[in-house]
Motif scaffolding. Sequence first.
Motif, PDB file in Angstrom:
ATOM      1  N   ILE A  19       0.813  -1.267   0.003  1.00  0.00           N
ATOM      2  CA  ILE A  19      -0.174  -0.119  -0.095  1.00  0.00           C
ATOM      3  C   ILE A  19       0.900   1.340   0.085  1.00  0.00           C
ATOM      4  CG2 ILE A  19      -1.565   1.131   1.260  1.00  0.00           C
ATOM      5  CD1 ILE A  19      -2.955  -1.164   2.260  1.00  0.00           C
ATOM      6  N   SER A  20       0.794   2.013  -0.875  1.00  0.00           N
ATOM      7  CA  SER A  20       1.424   3.198  -1.162  1.00  0.00           C
ATOM      8  C   SER A  20       0.801   4.397  -0.645  1.00  0.00           C
ATOM      9  CB  SER A  20       2.082   3.342  -2.554  1.00  0.00           C
ATOM     10  OG  SER A  20       1.343   3.306  -3.461  1.00  0.00           O
ATOM     11  N   THR A  21       1.217   5.460   0.023  1.00  0.00           N
ATOM     12  CA  THR A  21       0.292   6.837   0.336  1.00  0.00           C
ATOM     13  C   THR A  21       1.682   7.681   0.228  1.00  0.00           C
ATOM     14  OG1 THR A  21       0.872   6.196   2.747  1.00  0.00           O
ATOM     15  CG2 THR A  21      -1.290   5.506   1.766  1.00  0.00           C
ATOM     16  N   ILE A  22       1.032   8.895   0.377  1.00  0.00           N
ATOM     17  CA  ILE A  22       1.796  10.065   0.685  1.00  0.00           C
ATOM     18  C   ILE A  22       1.248  11.073   1.702  1.00  0.00           C
ATOM     19  CG2 ILE A  22       0.598  11.408  -1.160  1.00  0.00           C
ATOM     20  CD1 ILE A  22       3.302  12.551  -2.290  1.00  0.00           C
ATOM     21  N   SER A  23       2.258  11.535   2.408  1.00  0.00           N
ATOM     22  CA  SER A  23       1.929  12.287   3.681  1.00  0.00           C
ATOM     23  C   SER A  23       1.614  13.678   3.096  1.00  0.00           C
ATOM     24  CB  SER A  23       3.033  12.645   4.531  1.00  0.00           C
ATOM     25  OG  SER A  23       4.079  13.521   3.919  1.00  0.00           O
ATOM     26  N   GLU A  24       0.727  14.550   4.048  1.00  0.00           N
ATOM     27  CA  GLU A  24       0.580  16.150   3.703  1.00  0.00           C
ATOM     28  C   GLU A  24       1.558  16.885   3.312  1.00  0.00           C
ATOM     29  OE1 GLU A  24      -1.772  16.901   7.471  1.00  0.00           O
ATOM     30  OE2 GLU A  24      -3.474  17.093   6.160  1.00  0.00           O
ATOM     31  N   ASN A  25       3.033  16.360   3.816  1.00  0.00           N
ATOM     32  CA  ASN A  25       4.041  17.079   3.331  1.00  0.00           C
ATOM     33  C   ASN A  25       4.845  16.721   2.310  1.00  0.00           C
ATOM     34  OD1 ASN A  25       3.780  18.579   5.828  1.00  0.00           O
ATOM     35  ND2 ASN A  25       4.854  17.195   7.003  1.00  0.00           N
ATOM     36  N   GLY A  26       4.234  15.533   1.571  1.00  0.00           N
ATOM     37  CA  GLY A  26       4.666  14.975   0.204  1.00  0.00           C
ATOM     38  C   GLY A  26       5.777  13.855   0.501  1.00  0.00           C
ATOM     39  N   VAL A  27       5.691  13.288   1.734  1.00  0.00           N
ATOM     40  CA  VAL A  27       6.723  12.285   1.865  1.00  0.00           C
ATOM     41  C   VAL A  27       5.714  10.999   1.406  1.00  0.00           C
ATOM     42  CG1 VAL A  27       8.105  10.736   3.527  1.00  0.00           C
ATOM     43  CG2 VAL A  27       7.885  13.419   3.976  1.00  0.00           C
ATOM     44  N   ILE A  30       5.404   3.298   1.711  1.00  0.00           N
ATOM     45  CA  ILE A  30       5.022   2.197   1.373  1.00  0.00           C
ATOM     46  C   ILE A  30       4.913   1.105   2.567  1.00  0.00           C
ATOM     47  CG2 ILE A  30       5.680   0.024  -0.265  1.00  0.00           C
ATOM     48  CD1 ILE A  30       7.104   1.986  -1.849  1.00  0.00           C
ATOM     49  N   ALA A  31       4.048   0.260   2.531  1.00  0.00           N
ATOM     50  CA  ALA A  31       3.761  -0.899   3.440  1.00  0.00           C
ATOM     51  C   ALA A  31       3.248  -2.219   3.078  1.00  0.00           C
ATOM     52  CB  ALA A  31       3.234  -0.287   4.767  1.00  0.00           C
ATOM     53  N   PRO A  32       3.720  -3.167   3.280  1.00  0.00           N
ATOM     54  CA  PRO A  32       3.202  -4.405   2.842  1.00  0.00           C
ATOM     55  C   PRO A  32       1.893  -4.803   3.794  1.00  0.00           C
ATOM     56  CG  PRO A  32       5.214  -4.954   4.007  1.00  0.00           C
ATOM     57  CD  PRO A  32       5.251  -3.310   4.229  1.00  0.00           C
ATOM     58  N   TYR A  33       0.890  -5.227   3.229  1.00  0.00           N
ATOM     59  CA  TYR A  33      -0.160  -5.531   3.920  1.00  0.00           C
ATOM     60  C   TYR A  33      -0.782  -6.963   3.367  1.00  0.00           C
ATOM     61  CZ  TYR A  33      -1.112  -1.277   6.429  1.00  0.00           C
ATOM     62  OH  TYR A  33      -1.109  -0.197   7.237  1.00  0.00           O
ATOM     63  N   SER A  34      -1.047  -7.965   4.065  1.00  0.00           N
ATOM     64  CA  SER A  34      -1.690  -9.162   3.553  1.00  0.00           C
ATOM     65  C   SER A  34      -3.253  -9.425   4.096  1.00  0.00           C
ATOM     66  CB  SER A  34      -0.815 -10.370   3.976  1.00  0.00           C
ATOM     67  OG  SER A  34       0.201 -10.730   3.513  1.00  0.00           O
TER      68      SER A  34
END
Length: 214
Positions: A19-27, A30-34
């Motif tokens: 799962i890929s996301t981006i923070s409010e500050n643009g960082v 990525i984290a693996p999820y099963s």
Amino acid sequence: MILENFKRESIVPMPVTFISTISENGVRNIAPYSCFMPVLRPFDLVCVASAKRRDTLVNLKSTGEFVINMPGTDMADKVIPTALHVPPDIDEFELAGLKEKPSKKIKAPGIEGCYAWMECKLDHIIEEVYNGFPYVLILGKVVYLEVEDSVYDKESGSWDVEKARPLMMTGSDEGMRFCTVNSIGKFEPYGAMFKNGKDPLERMYKKEEGQECK
């Protein structure tokens, strides 16, 4: 052999998603999820179970967006680098040596090299506590779904698992064992479950002539 209830991963093969996301500050994160699944066949919803203290959860709460990336077995070596507990200001694309794939409908980027991408908008979050442990269920609406042409047959709406080699895992007392799935060559139409032999949702899967396949 009788197992304890919490050892379900020892007998249930589970998909590995990033799962890929981006923070409010643009960082970028990525984290693996099963613990992931679609919510019924007619819906465009997906559900992800998560611990509460995750940068992924913070990011998708603040931005309302996330991408579920479906990797093949060739990306098994990216699970641990993206699972490491690092400060939230660390760019995990750079940390894991992954390239971003620009999304079509949201700002959060996907991950290049996967075989499919689900761009999601946050629908709602269910927060619960079980035996003293807080957890959340994340419900997301898939707003854009893309798959590599090489693994998907747009005429039948089926995909080639032998080509995609979806990354999966089973748990053990010591850790994760990675695996994939194989076709056994057996097919049954959805309509076989009904007395009249017709799938009541068939119309949802019939593409109109000239309609673009998303």
